[in-house]
Scaffold this motif. Structure first.
Motif, PDB file in Angstrom:
ATOM      1  N   ASN A 200       0.828  -1.203   0.000  1.00 13.68           N
ATOM      2  CA  ASN A 200       0.000   0.000   0.000  1.00 13.68           C
ATOM      3  C   ASN A 200       0.863   1.254   0.000  1.00 13.68           C
ATOM      4  O   ASN A 200       2.097   1.201  -0.018  1.00 13.68           O
ATOM      5  N   SER A 202       1.483   3.401   2.298  1.00 14.56           N
ATOM      6  CA  SER A 202       2.343   3.571   3.473  1.00 14.56           C
ATOM      7  C   SER A 202       3.659   2.813   3.317  1.00 14.56           C
ATOM      8  O   SER A 202       4.726   3.314   3.690  1.00 14.56           O
ATOM      9  N   TYR A 227      -5.060   6.494  -2.559  1.00 12.09           N
ATOM     10  CA  TYR A 227      -5.031   5.969  -1.189  1.00 12.09           C
ATOM     11  C   TYR A 227      -6.069   6.685  -0.324  1.00 12.09           C
ATOM     12  O   TYR A 227      -6.817   6.049   0.433  1.00 12.09           O
ATOM     13  N   SER A 228      -6.148   7.997  -0.466  1.00 14.88           N
ATOM     14  CA  SER A 228      -7.091   8.784   0.330  1.00 14.88           C
ATOM     15  C   SER A 228      -8.533   8.494  -0.065  1.00 14.88           C
ATOM     16  O   SER A 228      -9.414   8.378   0.796  1.00 14.88           O
ATOM     17  N   ARG A 230      -9.718   5.750  -1.256  1.00 23.26           N
ATOM     18  CA  ARG A 230     -10.074   4.433  -0.703  1.00 23.26           C
ATOM     19  C   ARG A 230     -10.400   4.558   0.781  1.00 23.26           C
ATOM     20  O   ARG A 230     -11.371   3.966   1.269  1.00 23.26           O
ATOM     21  N   ASN A 231      -9.599   5.322   1.501  1.00 23.87           N
ATOM     22  CA  ASN A 231      -9.836   5.489   2.937  1.00 23.87           C
ATOM     23  C   ASN A 231     -11.168   6.178   3.202  1.00 23.87           C
ATOM     24  O   ASN A 231     -11.941   5.742   4.062  1.00 23.87           O
ATOM     25  N   GLN A 235     -14.326   4.533   5.103  1.00 28.77           N
ATOM     26  CA  GLN A 235     -14.768   5.116   6.365  1.00 28.77           C
ATOM     27  C   GLN A 235     -16.235   5.545   6.317  1.00 28.77           C
ATOM     28  O   GLN A 235     -16.986   5.365   7.276  1.00 28.77           O
ATOM     29  N   TYR A 249      -8.655  16.096   2.316  1.00 28.13           N
ATOM     30  CA  TYR A 249      -8.116  14.899   2.972  1.00 28.13           C
ATOM     31  C   TYR A 249      -6.655  14.696   2.574  1.00 28.13           C
ATOM     32  O   TYR A 249      -5.803  14.407   3.424  1.00 28.13           O
TER      33      TYR A 249
END
Length: 728
Positions: A200, A202, A227-228, A230-231, A235, A249
């Motif tokens: 990922n 990170s 990535y953002s 998806r988060n 959420q 974000y």
């Protein structure tokens, strides 16, 4: 200089699917003081390895650790293969299993001709092998190519390891890209996010400085956008986002105020590359955009397909009532009839409204109409549910095999793919899916892609229950579109006429809570408690145990994991109630104590062991740092690498309880849960109780939760896409 041991791989003890290896190593040389006593001796080692060959020489970089269970072990962080240099070693290497068709005689001839530089000369140019007597060009090329490939894979793994990836991740990356691995890395390392399982943003961030990628690199910002998105989607449960949501974000995530014009340009690049879709002011990850379109197109096709010609329903329904010794009400009859007539239909109702009774009727009626034997029926009709517990309950209630959707589609957890898919469809004719409110957009898309357009589909679920954990609100969108044939069940049959549980559920659903919720009933209690909720829960559990109820009968359901009254804390308290420390074997993982006889919740799907997210089992034994957990008499082994897949299950989340029912439900409700107190959540918790419900907490918090309809409304486009299709 890094500590190392040099020697020979002596014996394999254990190898996991991810190439985690435990083995024995004969040490010949070391620079580590702690390892000097092991020279010319054997040590146990552990670590992740791309490839190890018995009796070959290696250098292991790492350190000696003292494991509580297994004693001293050498923990390997990096490793190198020592190429054979002496004549006999080179002959043994060339005549080994790696080089097909090269025996000891040929290997000896090669080494006698090329000398101690044999291996480097072979890799340099295959024509050097033509100096060997009787060597054919084809054989020379084969030997050269085998050695080059062997060295290439190893060298790439080592290069990735030097960049900063673990050996385990390096192997995943190499197995994805093979010989082009390094060109992918240097072109755009962030592509690994899309192509390699478990790599990922990170993980890439942790190594990017080693590749001189600066903070404002557009490749980095583009990857952070994906990535953002998806988060945020996970959420919130959304399938699309707005520009400001994504921009704010990402800026916060990167701690960087990004130029809006540049940000917009990168979004357009991501769209051109096929990672996102921009539709008017909506920004979709490509997978959600595609999934919603696929779902709407398939369902639109089915609802416009000609109905089944069925004329004997009244006669057949009478026969079903006699067969099952039951009397269907008018809405149940309509649900059964529509399931047979329509190519796609929905049945919705609260727990206890007879959904299981209807499934049994549909299955038997479909069998009778087609004249199938039971074995033939199983090839044509399948019962599905999103979770293991829901499918098990469905199977037990209907006396017919039921499966999780993942199992039906033959999920491959290694690459998160399904064997049953658009290129390899199932040939079933009739699919009945229960607990549809729990199904997310991506899972439904995969299910529909695995079915032919000749399949008849019935969805069953409770419109008022929680939506799926992952993005989407499938059942709500389909019903709200007003395009699907929906049968609404209202009459309650599960509990007796004097049951308050069903009455309370009805009052919650209809926003008509009476003061009766504070009055004790035969199957219901509200215990006022603003402080010491944990103690109150323990007291209720202890009284239930005194009445011979067990931990499998009693389930505490809480809205949150963290905090004083959170699930994690409650489990620690309740372990001492249900499974006192009386000398059983135990194991400590981080700050959690697992004891034999503990009640355990599975957190992930594990199709290989037939255990699924939400399944509940019990620890039967603990041996050698391993837990043995029984799920309905099927015992599954959990080693330390698996411990993150389980939690104690004395208290579980309401989300995890969805699709299940329990004899006794204890539901704490207090303002420390305020951010999670809303009607759908409490309704779902209340309706998990089969025989008895106890609510513990603050009546004001309970009233607040019932009146709180202002939970977040997920942003999805499934309903709109269905409506737009009919207007085209």
């Amino acid at each position: 200089m890094k500590n190392y041991i040099k020697g020979t791989f002596f014996r394999l003890i254990y190898r996991s699917d991810q190439n985690y290896i435990v083995g024995l190593f004969k040490v010949k040389e070391t620079n580590d003081i702690d390892m000097e006593d092991y020279i010319d001796d054997i040590v146990t080692f552990t670590g992740y390895f791309h490839e190890l060959t018995l009796d070959e020489k290696y250098i292991f970089y790492g350190n000696l650790v003292d494991n509580n269970k297994y004693g001293f072990q050498y923990n390997v962080k990096e490793y190198e293969r020592v190429m054979p240099e002496e004549k006999d070693a080179i002959i043994a290497f060339l005549s080994g299993d790696l080089f097909k068709g090269v025996g000891e005689k040929t290997a000896t001839s090669i080494v006698e001709t090329l000398g101690n530089d044999t291996l480097s000369l072979i890799e340099e140019n295959y024509q050097n092998l033509l100096l060997v007597p009787n060597m054919k060009e084809a054989k020379a090329k084969q030997i050269h190519d085998t050695l080059s490939k062997y060295n290439e894979s190893y060298n790439i793994i080592i290069e990735l390891n030097k960049i900063g990836f673990s050996i385990r991740d390096s192997m995943k990356i190499y197995n994805t890209y093979k010989h082009i691995t390094m060109s992918v890395i240097y072109d755009n390392i962030y592509n690994l996010m899309y192509d390699v399982q478990d790599i990922n943003f990170s993980k890439i961030e942790a190594v990017r400085k080693n590749l001189n990628i600066d903070d404002n690199d557009q490749r980095r910002i583009g990857a952070s956008i994906i990535y953002s998105m998806r988060n945020i989607c996970f959420q919130k449960g959304d399938t699309y986002l707005y520009f400001d949501e994504v921009y704010n974000y990402v800026c916060k995530f990167l701690n960087n105020e990004i130029d809006i014009s540049m940000f917009d340009d990168i979004l357009n690049i991501l769209q051109n590359e096929g990672h996102i879709v921009i539709e008017e002011d909506r920004y979709f990850l490509k997978e959600y955009f595609t999934a919603e379109n696929n779902i709407s197109n398939m369902i639109y096709y089915l609802i416009n397909k000609k109905d089944y010609n069925y004329k004997n329903f009244d006669k057949d329904i009478d026969a079903l009532e006699f067969h099952f010794n039951v009397k269907y009400n008018n809405k149940q009859k309509l649900a059964i009839k529509n399931a047979i007539l329509k190519n796609f239909s929905i049945i919705t109702g609260s727990p206890g409204t007879g959904k299981t009774t209807i499934i049994k009727a549909i299955v038997e009626l479909y069998r009778k109409i087609n004249g199938y034997t039971f074995d033939e029926l199983q090839k044509r009709l399948v019962l599905l549910a999103p979770t293991g517990r829901a499918s098990k309950k469905m199977s037990e209630s209907c006396l017919y095999p039921a499966y999780t959707i993942h199992r039906f589609l033959k999920w491959n957890k290694e690459d998160n793919s399904f064997i049953i898919n658009e290129l390899n469809k199932s040939d079933v004719n009739f699919v009945i899916v229960d607990e549809v409110s729990m199904i997310d957009t991506i899972l439904l898309d995969n299910l529909l892609k695995g079915l032919t357009k000749n399949a008849k589909i019935v969805f069953i679920g409770d419109y008022n229950q929680l939506e799926s954990v992952s993005p989407g609100k499938i059942l709500k969108d389909l019903i709200d579109s007003d395009m699907i044939n929906v049968t609404y069940l209202t009459d309650i049959y599960r509990q007796g006429e004097n049951s308050y549980i069903s009455m309370l559920a009805k009052e919650i659903k209809e926003d008509d809570l009476s003061e009766n919720f504070l009055v004790k009933k035969d199957d219901y209690s509200f215990i006022k408690c603003e402080n010491n909720i944990k103690e109150a829960i323990k007291n209720v559990c202890e009284k239930a145990i005194e009445k011979s109820y067990t931990s499998s009968d009693i389930q505490v359901l809480a809205p949150m994991y963290k905090g004083e009254n959170g699930i994690d804390n409650l489990n620690k308290e309740l372990q001492s109630v249900f499974n006192k420390d009386v000398g059983q074997n135990y194991l400590i993982n981080k700050d959690v104590i697992f004891r034999e006889n503990d009640k355990i919740l599975q957190l992930e799907n594990d199709i290989d062991n037939n255990v699924f997210n939400g399944d509940i089992g019990y620890i039967t034994s603990i041996k050698d740092n391993t837990l043995y957990i029984s799920f309905d008499k099927m015992v599954v082994k959990y080693t330390p690498k698996d411990f993150d897949k389980i939690k104690h299950a004395y208290a579980i989340s309401i989300h995890k309880a969805q699709g299940s029912e329990f004899k006794i439900v204890i539901l704490p409700v207090c303002f420390s849960y305020k951010m999670m107190l809303y009607k759908k959540l409490i309704y779902t918790g209340v309706t998990r109780a089969k025989d008895n419900l106890t609510i513990i907490g603050d009546e004001r918090a309970f009233i607040y939760s019932i009146r709180n309809n202002n939970y977040y409304e997920r942003k999805t486009m499934l309903k709109d896409r269905l409506i737009s299709l009919i207007n085209e």
